[in-house]
Write a protein that holds these residues in place. Structure first.
Motif, PDB file in Angstrom:
ATOM      1  N   GLU A  99      35.818  56.261 184.989  1.00 60.44           N
ATOM      2  CA  GLU A  99      34.476  56.450 185.769  1.00 60.44           C
ATOM      3  C   GLU A  99      34.829  56.540 187.165  1.00 60.44           C
ATOM      4  O   GLU A  99      34.124  57.114 187.954  1.00 60.44           O
ATOM      5  CB  GLU A  99      33.708  55.323 185.443  1.00 60.44           C
ATOM      6  CG  GLU A  99      33.069  55.407 184.029  1.00 60.44           C
ATOM      7  CD  GLU A  99      31.856  54.332 183.787  1.00 60.44           C
ATOM      8  OE1 GLU A  99      31.612  53.468 184.770  1.00 60.44           O
ATOM      9  OE2 GLU A  99      31.558  54.301 182.674  1.00 60.44           O
ATOM     10  N   LYS A 100      35.865  55.521 187.699  1.00 66.43           N
ATOM     11  CA  LYS A 100      36.120  55.708 189.287  1.00 66.43           C
ATOM     12  C   LYS A 100      36.706  56.892 189.687  1.00 66.43           C
ATOM     13  O   LYS A 100      36.413  57.491 190.683  1.00 66.43           O
ATOM     14  CB  LYS A 100      37.220  54.595 189.608  1.00 66.43           C
ATOM     15  CG  LYS A 100      36.518  53.248 189.346  1.00 66.43           C
ATOM     16  CD  LYS A 100      37.326  52.128 189.922  1.00 66.43           C
ATOM     17  CE  LYS A 100      36.857  50.567 189.554  1.00 66.43           C
ATOM     18  NZ  LYS A 100      37.679  49.808 190.035  1.00 66.43           N
ATOM     19  N   GLU A 101      37.492  57.724 188.831  1.00 65.62           N
ATOM     20  CA  GLU A 101      38.008  59.090 188.942  1.00 65.62           C
ATOM     21  C   GLU A 101      36.985  60.065 189.103  1.00 65.62           C
ATOM     22  O   GLU A 101      37.399  60.902 190.003  1.00 65.62           O
ATOM     23  CB  GLU A 101      39.258  59.312 188.008  1.00 65.62           C
ATOM     24  CG  GLU A 101      40.472  58.411 188.174  1.00 65.62           C
ATOM     25  CD  GLU A 101      41.499  58.659 187.058  1.00 65.62           C
ATOM     26  OE1 GLU A 101      41.143  59.689 186.443  1.00 65.62           O
ATOM     27  OE2 GLU A 101      42.618  58.487 187.289  1.00 65.62           O
ATOM     28  N   GLY A 102      36.176  60.000 188.283  1.00 63.07           N
ATOM     29  CA  GLY A 102      35.035  60.785 188.341  1.00 63.07           C
ATOM     30  C   GLY A 102      33.901  60.603 189.095  1.00 63.07           C
ATOM     31  O   GLY A 102      32.753  61.454 188.892  1.00 63.07           O
ATOM     32  N   ASP A 103      34.050  59.833 189.983  1.00 61.96           N
ATOM     33  CA  ASP A 103      32.803  59.459 190.833  1.00 61.96           C
ATOM     34  C   ASP A 103      32.519  60.486 191.713  1.00 61.96           C
ATOM     35  O   ASP A 103      31.469  60.825 191.971  1.00 61.96           O
ATOM     36  CB  ASP A 103      33.040  58.057 191.693  1.00 61.96           C
ATOM     37  CG  ASP A 103      31.905  57.530 192.317  1.00 61.96           C
ATOM     38  OD1 ASP A 103      30.852  57.575 191.649  1.00 61.96           O
ATOM     39  OD2 ASP A 103      31.821  57.752 193.711  1.00 61.96           O
ATOM     40  N   ALA A 104      33.396  61.114 192.338  1.00 61.29           N
ATOM     41  CA  ALA A 104      33.060  62.205 193.225  1.00 61.29           C
ATOM     42  C   ALA A 104      32.392  63.484 192.584  1.00 61.29           C
ATOM     43  O   ALA A 104      31.608  63.924 192.963  1.00 61.29           O
ATOM     44  CB  ALA A 104      34.292  62.902 193.866  1.00 61.29           C
ATOM     45  N   ARG A 117      31.007  63.153 189.727  1.00 60.02           N
ATOM     46  CA  ARG A 117      29.566  62.903 189.393  1.00 60.02           C
ATOM     47  C   ARG A 117      28.442  62.889 190.453  1.00 60.02           C
ATOM     48  O   ARG A 117      27.450  62.939 190.354  1.00 60.02           O
ATOM     49  CB  ARG A 117      29.512  61.181 188.717  1.00 60.02           C
ATOM     50  CG  ARG A 117      28.143  60.777 188.172  1.00 60.02           C
ATOM     51  CD  ARG A 117      28.220  59.447 187.464  1.00 60.02           C
ATOM     52  NE  ARG A 117      29.534  59.614 186.348  1.00 60.02           N
ATOM     53  CZ  ARG A 117      30.287  58.822 186.414  1.00 60.02           C
ATOM     54  NH1 ARG A 117      30.781  58.060 187.392  1.00 60.02           N
ATOM     55  NH2 ARG A 117      31.217  59.016 185.556  1.00 60.02           N
ATOM     56  N   SER A 118      28.828  62.428 191.865  1.00 61.55           N
ATOM     57  CA  SER A 118      28.100  62.345 192.882  1.00 61.55           C
ATOM     58  C   SER A 118      27.615  63.852 192.987  1.00 61.55           C
ATOM     59  O   SER A 118      26.514  64.322 193.291  1.00 61.55           O
ATOM     60  CB  SER A 118      28.729  61.850 193.968  1.00 61.55           C
ATOM     61  OG  SER A 118      29.108  60.409 193.778  1.00 61.55           O
ATOM     62  N   LEU A 166      26.867  53.935 187.713  1.00 62.14           N
ATOM     63  CA  LEU A 166      26.810  54.657 188.991  1.00 62.14           C
ATOM     64  C   LEU A 166      27.477  53.737 190.130  1.00 62.14           C
ATOM     65  O   LEU A 166      27.183  52.643 190.064  1.00 62.14           O
ATOM     66  CB  LEU A 166      25.605  54.968 189.423  1.00 62.14           C
ATOM     67  CG  LEU A 166      24.545  55.850 188.615  1.00 62.14           C
ATOM     68  CD1 LEU A 166      23.295  56.241 189.381  1.00 62.14           C
ATOM     69  CD2 LEU A 166      25.241  57.363 188.347  1.00 62.14           C
ATOM     70  N   SER A 167      28.427  54.434 190.871  1.00 60.73           N
ATOM     71  CA  SER A 167      28.995  53.866 192.215  1.00 60.73           C
ATOM     72  C   SER A 167      27.882  53.696 193.310  1.00 60.73           C
ATOM     73  O   SER A 167      26.719  54.281 193.398  1.00 60.73           O
ATOM     74  CB  SER A 167      30.259  54.486 192.631  1.00 60.73           C
ATOM     75  OG  SER A 167      29.871  55.649 192.939  1.00 60.73           O
TER      76      SER A 167
END
Length: 678
Positions: free
Chosen positions: A115-120, A122-123, A275-276
């Motif tokens: 999830e942290k790697e795909g945060d960009a 996802r945004s 979500l971050s």
């Protein structure tokens, strides 16, 4: 002149330009689709990076493609619109698949690292989802007046907007109803992201079916599926998962006795992904923007933000939650309150009837005063829209006056800011007494610091072994070292007066009075006060008390010289007279205090004059001169004041014109008379 172009040639050029535009858009879309295909790279980080570029390209290409399709449909070129429509639908399907189908494809959707790697990524997908809702929705409310729809259409065209009103009817496949259905499900998904802080868990079977039937990279063929069905198979389960959670919460609230209550049991909700801070902020911005740009979504958006504001991330304590740190939770809570306040200022909050939910959310957050002012402004705006021409003219005059007041206020603020900047620059120029002025540019200041690093001594300046350094090495310590050119590094920590009395006295702030001013109280340190009493009463002083007495004399000498120069250089006659009277009284009071280096030349001149008189005279005159020399040595400040006017280096600096432009002041006679009178 220029020959006229035949109608046939003009039509041919127009068609050729349209074909080139269509080919460019089609290649643009087809170039972004391969980046959205899962498994482009074996590394998850590289795959997410490539997909992010594809999503950004899709976000930029969607509106131009839809506008071109609307032009082709308006020109009865259904086939030309369809040739671009199919790649655009595959593009939308690819972006939605990277947002919702990653868990089903990798079977590790709840892994925090992924999830942290795909945060960009996802945004970027959330921003694309906002554009989809904006394009696949109507500008005006159903049944709105023609003037309102025309006004909103004019404003939207200026903002390079696109909506379903811009899509002509009549195409057999590209219909407003199908696109509007996609937009409604996408908007429900956005509301779910804001209200839940992530995507509600979707049935894995539905995700696997949607992932297996994904047509990214292929044409829509087989099974009789249409491009709309492919997109709906991804977005619809995500929207329905949130709508089920929302309906259960509303049902629980109705059962509690309050029909407007919303009871959401978050402990029983499973999220597909969280979500971050970045993606959460984008979701809140998307819902707020859609509320203002698309009135059809205003009420649902306002209620969604109000409910999340009353039940914010982190709960009552504001602790970390999911991928959100404690600082991120604080930022999200502030963002939610500001969004509710912005929507409450809009007149649509009154017409749609959602102002109560927004006001209750702000009241629960401790912003009742701001909520009341925002509601008053929205009602006033609505009354002006419904009022006659006279009311609107009065409002225009009022706003003009208000703008003028703001202009004057801004000018006063600029003047005060400039004055503060000048004072700050003067302090920097003084550099704590013996420093250099830093450049105004931060780059030049950093270069100056780096260049002076080689001038620093290889060893730290020696510090007395009996005393330890009390001041910690922080940002102020480094700034003082730079501004004083390294002099502050060798300052004795026991010399309180070199640090503006920081170790000698303390300041306490009291309560604010009725006049709006805060009471300040200053008090001496207990150790300093005790040392002063012992120095005044004892004949034999200890080492610490003796050091304090010497420092007090040195500080008094510097203070006396500042008073003397301030009085001599004052432009106001009253200030100068008051300063000289104070200097004369201090000169007699501070007996035995040696003059500072600024007025030491005046004292030396007095000593030499008396010594010269002793060498030239004999007898009683010599004895009188000896007594005078003893007086000069016991009261050095008095002798410095008497010879202050006759010292060339000092008197040249102590003569200034008066305020009225008349003759310059004569500080010599006035100061000498004051000293003799004392």
């Amino acid at each position: 002149g220029v020959p006229a172009i035949a109608p046939q040639e003009s039509g041919r050029r127009t068609n050729l330009r349209s074909m080139r535009k269509a080919e460019l858009l089609r290649r643009w879309v087809q170039g972004a689709i391969p980046n959205l295909a899962p498994g482009t790279f074996t590394s998850s980080s590289l795959d997410a990076s490539a997909a992010s570029r594809g999503v950004l390209s899709a976000s930029a290409a969607l509106k131009p493609c839809l506008k071109y399709m609307a032009e082709r449909i308006g020109s009865a070129d259904d086939a030309g619109a369809l040739r671009l429509f199919l790649p655009v639908m595959r593009l939308i399907e690819g972006v939605l698949g990277r947002l919702f189908l990653e868990g089903a494809r990798k079977n590790d959707g709840r892994d925090i690292n992924n999830e942290k790697e795909g945060d960009a990524l996802r945004s970027s997908c959330i921003k694309f989802l906002e554009i989809v809702v904006l394009c696949f929705s109507n500008k005006a409310l159903p049944g709105a007046a023609g003037s309102q729809a025309a006004r909103m259409k004019k404003d939207a065209s200026q903002a390079n907007d696109f909506s379903l009103e811009d899509l002509p009817p009549g195409h057999p496949i590209i219909t407003r109803e199908n696109l509007e259905e996609i937009g409604e499900y996408a908007f429900s998904t956005l509301r779910g992201l804001v209200l839940l802080g992530g995507q509600a868990e979707i049935d894995p079977n539905l995700l696997l079916a949607a992932a297996a039937s994904s047509s990214v990279g292929n044409e829509f063929m087989g099974g009789g599926s249409s491009p709309f069905q492919q997109i709906l198979s991804i977005i619809k389960p995500a929207a329905l998962a949130f709508l089920k959670v929302e309906s259960d919460a509303e049902k629980a609230g109705a059962e509690s006795g309050d029909k407007d209550s919303f009871i959401l049991d978050r402990s029983n909700i499973e999220l597909g992904f969280g979500l971050s801070q970045k993606s959460y902020s984008l979701s809140i911005n998307a819902v707020q923007m859609l509320a203002t740009k698309r009135p059809v979504f205003f009420k649902e958006s306002s209620i969604c933000l109000a409910r999340r504001t009353m039940d914010p991330p982190g709960g009552l304590s504001g602790d970390a939650e999911g991928l959100l740190t404690k600082a991120a939770v604080t930022g999200i809570r502030t963002h939610l309150r500001s969004s509710c306040l912005t929507l409450l200022r809009n007149f649509l909050s009154v017409t749609s009837g959602c102002w109560e939910a927004l006001a209750d959310a702000l009241n629960a957050s401790g912003m009742k005063a701001q909520a009341d002012r925002a509601l008053q402004a929205s009602r006033q705006q609505l009354n002006l829209m419904k009022g006659g021409r006279a009311a609107r003219n009065r409002a225009a005059i009022f706003y003009e006056w208000e703008s003028a007041d703001n202009t004057r206020q801004l000018k006063r603020q600029r003047d005060s800011d400039d004055a503060e900047a000048r004072v700050r620059a003067a302090k920097i120029a003084r550099g704590l007494g013996s420093g250099v002025q830093l450049p105004t540019s931060m780059v030049d200041a950093c270069e100056l610091v780096l260049l002076n690093l080689e001038n620093l001594p290889p060893k730290r300046p020696p510090v007395s072994s009996t005393s330890q350094r009390k001041r910690p090495i922080d940002l102020d310590f480094v700034v003082d070292a730079v501004m004083s050119n390294g002099a502050s590094l060798s300052v004795n920590e026991n010399r309180w007066y070199d640090r503006d009395g920081g170790e000698a006295w303390t300041m306490e702030e009291g309560d604010v009075g009725e006049d709006g001013r805060r009471i300040l109280s200053f008090s001496l340190s207990d150790k300093v006060l005790e040392a002063g009493v012992m120095a005044a009463e004892s004949d034999e002083l200890k080492d610490s008390v003796k050091a304090f007495a010497d420092q007090s004399k040195l500080a008094a000498s510097k203070a006396f010289s500042r008073v003397l120069f301030s009085a001599s250089n004052a432009r106001s006659e009253a200030v100068a007279d008051m300063g000289k009277q104070l200097a004369a009284r201090l000169a007699w009071t501070l007996s035995g205090v040696k003059p500072s280096i600024e007025i030491e030349s005046a004292h030396s001149m007095a000593v030499k004059s008396v010594e010269g008189a002793m060498s030239k005279n004999d007898g009683k005159k010599k004895e009188s001169a000896a007594e005078l020399l003893s007086f000069v040595e016991s009261h050095p400040l008095v002798s410095s004041c008497l010879t202050f006017d006759m010292t060339p280096n000092i008197s040249s600096q102590a003569v200034h014109p008066k305020e009225d432009g008349g003759q310059p002041n004569s500080p010599a006679s006035s100061l000498s008379l004051r000293v003799l009178n004392e």
